[in-house]
Write an enzyme that holds these catalytic residues in place. Sequence first.
Site, PDB file in Angstrom:
ATOM      1  N   ASN A   1       0.827  -1.188   0.000  1.00 27.34           N
ATOM      2  CA  ASN A   1       0.000   0.000   0.000  1.00 27.34           C
ATOM      3  C   ASN A   1       0.874   1.256   0.000  1.00 27.34           C
ATOM      4  OD1 ASN A   1      -2.380   1.644   0.326  1.00 27.34           O
ATOM      5  ND2 ASN A   1      -3.344  -0.117   1.315  1.00 27.34           N
TER       6      ASN A   1
ATOM      7  N   HIS B   1      22.719   1.913  12.759  1.00 24.41           N
ATOM      8  CA  HIS B   1      23.924   2.661  13.128  1.00 24.41           C
ATOM      9  C   HIS B   1      24.506   2.121  14.420  1.00 24.41           C
ATOM     10  CE1 HIS B   1      23.258   5.618   9.972  1.00 24.41           C
ATOM     11  NE2 HIS B   1      21.976   5.482  10.251  1.00 24.41           N
TER      12      HIS B   1
ATOM     13  N   ALA C   1      -0.710  -4.029  13.071  1.00 23.75           N
ATOM     14  CA  ALA C   1      -0.473  -2.618  12.786  1.00 23.75           C
ATOM     15  C   ALA C   1       0.313  -1.947  13.909  1.00 23.75           C
ATOM     16  CB  ALA C   1      -1.799  -1.904  12.578  1.00 23.75           C
TER      17      ALA C   1
END
Length: 185
Positions: free
Chosen positions: A84, A114, A159
């Site tokens: 999406n 990092h 989600a």
Amino acid sequence: MTEKEKGLSGQLYNPNRDDDLQREMTACKDLCHQYNLLPPSASEERDALITRILGRRGEKVTILSPFYCDYGKHIQVGENFFANHGLVILDGAIVTFGDNVFIGPNCCVSTAGHPLDAAQRDAGLEFAYPIQVGNSVWIGANVTVLPGVTIGDGAVIGAGSVVTKDIPPHAVAVGAPCRAIKGLR
């Protein structure tokens, strides 16, 4: 050893100090920019551009704009892939998606990280670890997948999750950090 060789082998590297890497990223970002400017109705042009961007792709690949990635060629997408709006893939290392993968809006899949050491970060060093997403995986909206993660076949990522560790096959996994909460078999 070049910065590119270091990065692809999982070592700390500095992509900002390697002209070849900078050229590759700029070329890919130009292609993504072109892709993102095309209207949704320009399906043949969009398909041709996404084929140029990705390293490997199956049939029935849909990536809705906007889409951003660093190199593109490190991204391998299987059959019947749908992403999406708002997918970002930082592909300093290989990112592999199996068949029948569905990704919700505003997701980030990042092989890049990092070092914890401030002096190394300040020097521009980073690392990139491969990410593997299995077959028949559903990744919900606003999910972040971090370097080195494997998501097993048939998994569902809820989600808003932040996937920091491997997710087993056929699991529903949610949270920040994401963890399996139940099996699907």
